[in-house]
Design a protein around this motif. Structure first.
Motif, PDB file in Angstrom:
ATOM      1  N   SER A  30       0.836  -1.202   0.000  1.00 25.74           N
ATOM      2  CA  SER A  30       0.000   0.000   0.000  1.00 25.74           C
ATOM      3  C   SER A  30       0.870   1.250   0.000  1.00 25.74           C
ATOM      4  O   SER A  30       1.777   1.395   0.823  1.00 25.74           O
ATOM      5  CB  SER A  30      -0.886  -0.002   1.254  1.00 25.74           C
ATOM      6  N   ALA A  32       0.787   5.643  -0.200  1.00 22.34           N
ATOM      7  CA  ALA A  32      -0.096   6.778   0.076  1.00 22.34           C
ATOM      8  C   ALA A  32      -0.496   7.510  -1.205  1.00 22.34           C
ATOM      9  O   ALA A  32      -1.529   8.161  -1.257  1.00 22.34           O
ATOM     10  CB  ALA A  32       0.585   7.737   1.041  1.00 22.34           C
ATOM     11  N   GLY A  33       0.366   7.406  -2.237  1.00 19.32           N
ATOM     12  CA  GLY A  33       0.078   8.108  -3.490  1.00 19.32           C
ATOM     13  C   GLY A  33       0.577   9.538  -3.473  1.00 19.32           C
ATOM     14  O   GLY A  33       0.052  10.390  -4.186  1.00 19.32           O
ATOM     15  N   ARG A  34       1.607   9.805  -2.669  1.00 20.45           N
ATOM     16  CA  ARG A  34       2.133  11.175  -2.568  1.00 20.45           C
ATOM     17  C   ARG A  34       3.011  11.563  -3.751  1.00 20.45           C
ATOM     18  O   ARG A  34       3.010  12.699  -4.170  1.00 20.45           O
ATOM     19  CB  ARG A  34       2.988  11.333  -1.308  1.00 20.45           C
ATOM     20  N   ARG A  46      -1.831  -1.201  -3.999  1.00 15.77           N
ATOM     21  CA  ARG A  46      -3.009  -0.348  -3.888  1.00 15.77           C
ATOM     22  C   ARG A  46      -2.487   1.036  -3.513  1.00 15.77           C
ATOM     23  O   ARG A  46      -1.467   1.154  -2.816  1.00 15.77           O
ATOM     24  CB  ARG A  46      -4.017  -0.871  -2.865  1.00 15.77           C
ATOM     25  N   ILE A  47      -3.177   2.073  -3.983  1.00 13.65           N
ATOM     26  CA  ILE A  47      -2.664   3.426  -3.773  1.00 13.65           C
ATOM     27  C   ILE A  47      -3.747   4.315  -3.176  1.00 13.65           C
ATOM     28  O   ILE A  47      -4.893   4.305  -3.634  1.00 13.65           O
ATOM     29  CB  ILE A  47      -2.150   4.021  -5.110  1.00 13.65           C
ATOM     30  N   GLY A  48      -3.372   5.073  -2.134  1.00 14.19           N
ATOM     31  CA  GLY A  48      -4.289   6.041  -1.523  1.00 14.19           C
ATOM     32  C   GLY A  48      -4.623   5.662  -0.091  1.00 14.19           C
ATOM     33  O   GLY A  48      -4.456   4.499   0.310  1.00 14.19           O
ATOM     34  N   GLY A  49      -5.099   6.663   0.666  1.00  9.58           N
ATOM     35  CA  GLY A  49      -5.436   6.447   2.076  1.00  9.58           C
ATOM     36  C   GLY A  49      -6.593   5.461   2.229  1.00  9.58           C
ATOM     37  O   GLY A  49      -7.338   5.197   1.281  1.00  9.58           O
TER      38      GLY A  49
END
Ligand code: NAP
Length: 253
Positions: A30, A32-34, A46-49
């Motif tokens: 996982s 964060a997608g920063r 998987r990407i994102g909070g």
């Protein structure tokens, strides 16, 4: 065993490489997608909070996760706190991978501070040329000390409204060599470096370069991990822990 690895670090990437193709484990990484261009990964990603503690707890239950490996950055304190709480609520096994801190060596001129506001305060009231390597999120205290001249290095450019005036932005991702760091410090006439105590080898060369040049380093201490969590320092140790958990599962423990 089904695993969720919280990543965004060198250790998480190393663990992802170790887990890829290991049939004992089905792992998802996982992020964060920063960052605009994350390092490619050999695992399902998987990407994102998750949507806070509740969202993460829901994810762990819904996906039947047996073990959660928090290999986020030592300063990703919110994610680490959420992981501890969600693991507790759902009864999921948790391991935190926390790389060792950097320690001052002979010749270092470090000033230890507890946070970014203190770091900006430690720069003082006399204008100085500062190299900021604290990431994009924590620039506000430096924008509030606009008499210094800042060179800001981060993986992606910080948003324009967060910047101190006249800041120079350098976008770069480590690892960096000591020779490159020395050149940067000398060419920009840097007098003081501000950094988080991130630990690890990828960005350590700036400390050696600052030491050789006799520059001051304002070192921001890392937040303490949640009490009672199981900690290891490296991806190899995390893998050994997972192998033990897997063996225990086979024995029905
Ligand atoms: P943070 O402040 O602790 O977390 C803020 C929120 O971002 C979390 O509550 C979570 O959102 C989401 N998040 C963080 N890490 C995540 C992950 N691996 N997967 C999914 N969601 C995640 O974290 P941060 O300091 O912004 O760091 C973000 C990412 O950058 C992390 O993966 C970290 O390892 C990496 N990183 C951070 C630093 C640093 O200095 N902080 C340096 C290098 C790399 P929800 O509450 O919605 O779940």
């Amino acid at each position: 065993m089904k695993l969720l690895v919280l990543g965004g670090t060198t250790e998480a990437s190393a663990l992802a490489r170790a887990l890829a193709g290991d049939r004992r484990f089905t792992a998802t990484l996982s992020l964060a997608g920063r960052t605009a261009n994350p390092v490619p990964q050999p695992l399902d990603c998987r990407i994102g909070g998750f949507g806070g503690v509740e969202g993460l707890a829901h994810y762990l239950s819904e996906h039947g996760i047996d073990a959660l490996i928090d290999a986020t950055h030592p300063f990703a304190a919110q994610m680490t706190r959420h992981a501890a709480l969600a693991a507790q609520f759902t009864g999921t096994k948790l391991l935190v991978v926390l790389r060792p801190e950097w320690r001052a060596e002979a010749g270092d001129r470090w000033v230890a501070v507890d946070g970014m506001v203190e770091a900006a305060g430690a720069l003082g009231s006399t204008p100085r040329r500062v190299l900021l390597t604290v990431g994009r999120k924590d620039l506000a205290p430096f924008a509030a000390a606009p008499w210094h001249r800042y060179v800001i290095r981060s993986v992606d450019a910080p948003p324009g409204d967060a910047l101190p005036p006249h800041a120079e932005i350098i976008t770069a991702r480590g690892p960096f060599t000591e020779a490159d760091e020395r050149q940067l410090l000398v060419e920009r006439g840097i007098e003081v470096l501000v950094t988080k105590n991130s630990g690890g080898s990828a960005t350590r060369a700036k400390l050696a370069a600052a030491r050789r040049l006799g520059l001051q380093v304002i070192m921001v201490a890392r937040p303490a991990p949640p009490a009672g969590v199981e900690l290891v320092a490296t991806a190899a140790e995390a893998m050994a822990w997972l192998e033990l958990q897997h063996a225990a599962t086979l024995l029905g423990a």
